[in-house]
Enzyme design. Structure first.
Site, short mmCIF file in Angstrom:
data_model
loop_
_atom_site.label_atom_id
_atom_site.label_comp_id
_atom_site.label_asym_id
_atom_site.label_seq_id
_atom_site.Cartn_x
_atom_site.Cartn_y
_atom_site.Cartn_z
N HIS A 1 0.72 -1.36 -0.14
CA HIS A 1 -0.20 -0.01 -0.34
C HIS A 1 1.17 1.76 -0.14
CE1 HIS A 1 -3.26 -2.78 0.70
NE2 HIS A 1 -4.25 -1.92 0.86
N SER A 2 2.12 0.72 0.06
CA SER A 2 3.58 2.27 0.13
C SER A 2 4.06 1.95 -0.86
CB SER A 2 4.09 2.39 1.80
OG SER A 2 4.41 3.00 1.20
#
Length: 126
Positions: A9-10
């Site tokens: 997600h990052s």
């Protein structure tokens, strides 16, 4: 050769995990990272994952994801890919390291690399 794709997600987390795994695997196995949403925030994007799969120099790929919702976008991306791709049910960092090391073996297969990633789920940190 079996390649690996780290999905987080990052974007920073994905690249950091890729960097650690590549170091452990002597950068002999193709490994890529993708993360974040299209606006540069936290999230995942099926199109970005599909693009990363397409750019990876491997016909078979093991995907490692950080959170369950990344699985949905990875599955969508796999449907768009002409490569043979599996998602490992593994901790993303430890799994990526173990899978990268396994992928450097001359006898590496898609299943053996996925299995190496998944065995990392039982690794004690003590």
């Amino acid at each position: 050769m079996v390649g690996l794709l780290v999905v987080s997600h990052s974007a920073k987390a994905a690249e950091g995990i890729r960097e650690i795994a590549a170091e452990m695997g002597s950068e002999a196995a193709p490994i890529a990272a993708v993360g974040g949403d299209p606006d540069g925030g936290i999230g995942t994007d099926a199109t970005a994952i599909a693009d990363a799969l397409a750019a990876l120099d491997a016909d078979e790929v093991v995907v490692l994801v950080d959170l369950g919702s990344a699985v949905m976008n990875a599955e969508l991306a796999i449907e768009m890919s002409d490569k043979t791709v599996v998602i490992a049910d593994a901790p993303v960092l430890e799994g990526a390291v173990e899978a990268t090391v396994a992928a450097t073996s001359p006898s590496a297969t898609l299943d053996s690399v996925r299995e190496a990633a998944e065995r990392a789920g039982g690794t004690s940190k003590r």
